[in-house]
Design a protein around this motif. Structure first.
Motif, short mmCIF file in Angstrom:
data_model
loop_
_atom_site.label_atom_id
_atom_site.label_comp_id
_atom_site.label_asym_id
_atom_site.label_seq_id
_atom_site.Cartn_x
_atom_site.Cartn_y
_atom_site.Cartn_z
N ARG A 57 0.81 -1.21 0.00
CA ARG A 57 0.00 0.00 0.00
C ARG A 57 0.85 1.27 0.00
N ASN A 58 2.17 1.09 -0.08
CA ASN A 58 3.08 2.24 -0.09
C ASN A 58 4.23 1.98 -1.05
N ARG A 59 3.89 1.57 -2.28
CA ARG A 59 4.92 1.21 -3.25
C ARG A 59 5.78 2.40 -3.66
N ASP A 60 5.27 3.62 -3.46
CA ASP A 60 6.08 4.79 -3.76
C ASP A 60 7.20 4.97 -2.76
N ARG A 61 7.07 4.37 -1.58
CA ARG A 61 8.07 4.50 -0.52
C ARG A 61 9.05 3.34 -0.46
N PHE A 62 8.58 2.14 -0.82
CA PHE A 62 9.38 0.94 -0.59
C PHE A 62 9.53 0.12 -1.86
N ALA A 63 10.70 -0.50 -1.99
CA ALA A 63 10.94 -1.50 -3.02
C ALA A 63 11.67 -2.66 -2.35
N VAL A 64 11.31 -3.87 -2.71
CA VAL A 64 11.90 -5.05 -2.07
C VAL A 64 12.90 -5.69 -3.00
N ARG A 65 14.11 -5.84 -2.53
CA ARG A 65 15.17 -6.43 -3.34
C ARG A 65 15.17 -7.95 -3.28
N ALA A 66 14.89 -8.52 -2.10
CA ALA A 66 15.01 -9.97 -1.95
C ALA A 66 14.07 -10.46 -0.86
N LEU A 67 13.67 -11.73 -0.99
CA LEU A 67 12.81 -12.41 -0.02
C LEU A 67 13.46 -13.72 0.41
N SER A 68 13.22 -14.10 1.67
CA SER A 68 13.61 -15.44 2.10
C SER A 68 12.44 -16.08 2.83
N ALA A 69 12.38 -17.40 2.76
CA ALA A 69 11.34 -18.17 3.45
C ALA A 69 11.85 -19.59 3.64
N SER A 70 11.10 -20.37 4.40
CA SER A 70 11.51 -21.75 4.63
C SER A 70 11.39 -22.58 3.36
N GLY A 71 10.41 -22.24 2.52
CA GLY A 71 10.13 -23.04 1.33
C GLY A 71 8.89 -23.88 1.46
N ALA A 72 8.24 -23.80 2.62
CA ALA A 72 7.07 -24.63 2.87
C ALA A 72 5.82 -24.12 2.15
N SER A 73 5.82 -22.87 1.70
CA SER A 73 4.67 -22.28 1.01
C SER A 73 5.11 -21.73 -0.34
N PRO A 74 5.45 -22.61 -1.30
CA PRO A 74 6.02 -22.14 -2.56
C PRO A 74 5.10 -21.24 -3.38
N ARG A 75 3.80 -21.52 -3.37
CA ARG A 75 2.88 -20.70 -4.17
C ARG A 75 2.78 -19.29 -3.61
N LEU A 76 2.70 -19.17 -2.30
CA LEU A 76 2.66 -17.84 -1.69
C LEU A 76 3.97 -17.09 -1.95
N LEU A 77 5.09 -17.78 -1.81
CA LEU A 77 6.39 -17.15 -2.06
C LEU A 77 6.49 -16.68 -3.50
N ALA A 78 5.99 -17.48 -4.44
CA ALA A 78 6.03 -17.09 -5.85
C ALA A 78 5.19 -15.84 -6.10
N ARG A 79 4.01 -15.79 -5.51
CA ARG A 79 3.16 -14.59 -5.68
C ARG A 79 3.84 -13.36 -5.12
N GLN A 80 4.44 -13.51 -3.95
CA GLN A 80 5.14 -12.38 -3.34
C GLN A 80 6.29 -11.90 -4.23
N ALA A 81 7.07 -12.84 -4.72
CA ALA A 81 8.24 -12.49 -5.52
C ALA A 81 7.85 -11.74 -6.79
N LEU A 82 6.78 -12.18 -7.44
CA LEU A 82 6.35 -11.53 -8.68
C LEU A 82 5.62 -10.21 -8.40
N ASP A 83 4.85 -10.18 -7.33
CA ASP A 83 4.17 -8.93 -6.97
C ASP A 83 5.18 -7.82 -6.69
N LEU A 84 6.27 -8.19 -6.02
CA LEU A 84 7.26 -7.20 -5.59
C LEU A 84 8.42 -7.06 -6.56
#
Length: 432
Positions: A55-82
């Motif tokens: 909700r504040n994309r003008d303020r923030f940009a995400v360079r990298a994400l980390s996760a356990s790997g247990a939720s691959p579909r959610l991680l994929a959506r996050q990675a592409l959204d950001l």
């Protein structure tokens, strides 16, 4: 690390090499956005942080994400959204699932006609392994959010600080386990706490002097079993312990809130973050969870940070500091009548807070032992192998057995060795 920096003192820029890296990376991208690395992106903290960011994309940009790997579909959506550059997973076996999820999500977006650079790109680089989050924490950026659960967050915490990155800390265990190691690396204002209680204290201390503080007052909701006796909690099930009346958190933290172990950990965290002695830190139960914590000063005045029970407020403070992020969460409605209650902790029913004071005062590797044994006990409770009340009973026995084992000089090796001992000894007790 003191949060009691006067307002007229400029923020520290402690690590020149880290600043140079951040400046170079920002120049490459030609953006004034604050560049972030998010660790633990698919957990409760990570998903709520992404909600603030989205909700504040003008303020923030995400360079990298980390996760356990247990939720691959959610991680994929996050990675592409950001539109991130790098995705890290702790479990190497999850790489194929994450890669497939990224491809499927990108393909679905192309077929849906979404016009986004994320869906047209080849996707982020994927790295894997137990050290993957630590590698991301050292990337040049403006801030690293450590939302990993458990003491495995210590190495990423140390890596972020060493790289000169601001650390937005939701992983309290890394501070508790490696307190002196973390404090040695951290410069003034390099760590911004995300726990609602410590964020409240951080905000109340701004512009004030530490020697004017009489005490820190940490508030606790009391959890789902407030008002019960120890005997009444003998048959508590995991389902009951996970039903927190206010907060929506991961299972380990939720169980820790049910028996107030989490509040004990927060006492140790407050001591380390703000350099306030344990005898000047108090816990009170506040069921409404509107006052997130308070600072009482020598002149009799008290400053309290008040807001809705929504961790997105504390997250927005950490991610945006020293600027405020608009609309992180709904504000309190002051036009409605309300009653706030405060009461002391029932130490007979909830001895974890008293135990944590003793553990924190002992210092050395004792907090690491306490935390590691608790993680093992919570896992056993959730698996149905340990009664609820036996969590604290086991912790007390482990702490008593470890008494006197702490080294004179704390090191990462001694901390890890103490953790291994605690986990091994806890497993032996659970087996017997």
């Amino acid at each position: 690390m003191s949060a009691a920096r006067p307002d007229d003192t400029p923020p520290a820029d402690p690590h020149a090499h880290g600043s140079d890296q951040r400046e170079h990376w920002s120049d490459e991208h030609g953006s004034d956005q604050r560049r972030l690395v998010l660790l633990g992106s698919t957990g409760s903290i990570g998903t709520q942080a992404i909600d603030v960011i989205a909700r504040n994309r003008d303020r923030f940009a995400v360079r990298a994400l980390s996760a356990s790997g247990a939720s691959p579909r959610l991680l994929a959506r996050q990675a592409l959204d950001l539109d991130v550059e790098v995705v890290a997973v702790a479990d190497p076996a999850a790489v194929t699932d994450v890669r497939d999820a990224l491809a499927a999500e990108a393909d679905a977006r192309r077929r849906a006609g979404e016009d986004s650079s994320a869906s047209k790109s080849s996707g982020p680089e994927i790295i894997a392994g137990p050290d993957a989050s630590t590698e991301l924490a050292a990337l040049p950026c403006d801030a690293v959010l450590n939302g990993i659960t458990g003491s495995v967050g210590l190495a990423p915490t140390l890596a972020a600080l060493t790289a000169g990155n601001r650390l937005v800390l939701a992983n309290k265990e890394s501070l508790i386990v490696g307190g002196p190691l973390v404090k040695k690396l951290a410069a003034t204002d390099q760590i911004i706490p995300v726990d609602s209680e410590h964020s409240a204290l951080f905000q109340c201390l701004q512009g004030n002097r530490k020697h004017d503080v009489r005490r820190l007052v940490l508030t606790a909701s009391g959890g789902p079993f407030r008002g019960r006796t120890r005997e009444q909690m003998a048959g508590i099930t995991p389902e009951q312990a996970l039903a927190h009346p206010v907060w929506n958190m991961g299972p380990v933290i939720t169980v820790n809130c049910a028996n107030l172990v989490n509040k004990g950990l927060e006492v140790i965290e407050a001591h380390l973050l703000f350099d306030i002695p344990f005898d000047q830190i108090e816990v009170v139960v506040h069921p409404q969870v509107v006052v997130h914590s308070m600072v009482e000063f020598l002149d009799g005045s008290t400053l309290a940070q008040v807001g809705p029970p929504d961790i997105r407020v504390a997250l927005s403070v950490g991610l945006g500091w020293p600027e405020r992020v608009p609309g992180a969460a709904p504000a309190c409605d002051w036009s409605k009548a309300a009653t706030w209650e405060f009461e002391p902790v029932d130490e007979q029913a909830f001895p974890a807070v008293r135990l944590a004071y003793a553990v924190g005062s002992a210092g050395g590797t004792m907090p690491a032992v306490f935390n590691a044994a608790n993680e093992e006990c919570v896992a056993a409770f959730l698996a149905g192998r340990l009664p609820f009340n036996a969590i604290i009973d086991t912790l007390e026995r482990i702490v008593d057995e470890h008494d006197g084992r702490s080294p004179d000089v704390l090191s990462l090796e001694s901390v890890l060795a103490a953790e291994r001992w605690a986990r091994r000894r806890t497993a032996e007790l659970l087996a017997s």
